[in-house]
Design an enzyme around this catalytic site. Structure first.
Site: not given
Ligand code: NVA
Ligand code: CP
Length: 300
Positions: A102, A129, A132, A219, A259, A287
């Site tokens: 990540r 992502h 997800q 989101d 998400c 997930r």
């Molecule tokens: N768009 C959000 C998704 C988190 C799962 C982010 O990147 O923070």
């Molecule tokens: N939806 C998602 O990826 O959640 P986290 O940021 O908690 O991993």
């Protein structure tokens, strides 16, 4: 399939195989049937951003598959002090059987895949992502019995979620409508691809996008890494909310997905969130199952 970097790399057949295996693993888990497909294997999990779901579901998933997972925070790795990702990839390839990462730049994930010699899984970048959206497609199939012909409407920022939903849903035969302010649209190349390959709309008008939708998705307005833009984004996204008026424009019985984490009264009202909590938390649960399928496909 060697890696999971972004959904646009996968064919419809490959996505379907992952979803079918995810359904099977979920059933086996519920029936108490062990499935140690990755006994003796280790997944490294590199995190340069926070996580609840991704971290816990990958770690538990590896455990349930008979393997183990290592949590590698970039604060502790030499990568956080500037060791190039190309070298990190080659070193970690000698110890591990797969890496989930990540991070910020999609290019970093692609570089890991290029220089490493083990499967790389994108656990979220600023661009995509994919894990997800595999869980999302699994959840849509569970609740609606199919994906073909259904309309998904995404309300909010044209971010990593919007990009991956466009790629995944169009590939699975869904119609996609994105409602976002004009300065916050999804990736231009991906939108051009979607227009050529499916039924796709991007508009500033939320009710137009929501009309006849079977799935409403939203989101956060400010993603991880955009904390300094919070105020400006709050102003830009006024009205880009899943609420009763948006639900009234959608098809009766439409699902709501998020998400997570969610910001109530920003991108979604607390009322709509709670009315659709079963769908949203099935999505979060999936997930685990969808990622276990990805791990088996890539690492077995
Ligand atoms: N768009 C959000 C998704 C988190 C799962 C982010 O990147 O923070
Ligand atoms: N939806 C998602 O990826 O959640 P986290 O940021 O908690 O991993």
């Amino acid at each position: 399939m060697k890696h999971l970097l972004k959904l646009s790399d996968l064919s419809r057949a490959e996505i379907t195989e992952i979803l079918d295996l995810a359904d099977q693993l979920k059933q086996e888990k519920k029936a108490g049937i062990p499935h140690p497909h990755l006994a003796g294997k280790t997944l490294g999990m590199i995190f340069q951003k926070s996580s609840t779901r991704t971290r816990v579901s990958f770690e538990v998933g590896m455990y349930q598959l008979g393997g183990s997972a290592l949590f590698l925070s970039s604060n502790d790795l030499q990568i956080g002090r500037g060791e190039p990702v190309q070298d990190t990839a080659r070193v970690l390839s000698r110890y591990l059987d797969g890496i989930m990462i990540r991070t910020f730049a999609q290019a970093e994930v692609e570089a890991l895949a290029e220089y490493g010699s083990i499967p790389i899984i994108n656990g979220l970048t600023d661009y995509a992502h994919p894990c997800q959206v595999l869980a999302d497609l699994m959840t849509i199939r569970e609740h609606k019995g199919k994906t073909d012909g259904l309309k998904l409407c995404f309300v909010g920022d044209g971010n990593n979620m919007a990009n991956s939903l466009i790629a995944g849903c169009i590939k699975m035969g869904m119609k996609v409508a994105i409602a976002c302010p004009k300065d916050y649209q999804p990736d231009a190349a991906l939108m051009a691809w979607a227009k050529e390959n499916g039924d796709f709309l991007c508009t500033e008008n939320v009710l137009e996008a929501a009309k006849g939708a079977d799935v409403l998705y939203t989101d956060v307005w400010a993603s991880m890494g955009q904390e300094s833009e919070k105020k400006q984004r709050e102003a830009a996204f006024q009205g880009y909310q899943v609420n009763d008026a948006v639900m009234a424009a959608a098809n009766p019985g439409a699902m709501v997905m998020h998400c997570l984490p969610a910001h109530r009264e920003e991108e979604i009202t607390a009322k709509v969130f709670e009315e659709h909590a079963d769908e949203i938390f099935d999505e979060a649960e999936n997930r685990l199952h969808a990622q276990k399928a990805v791990l088996v496909k890539l690492m077995k």
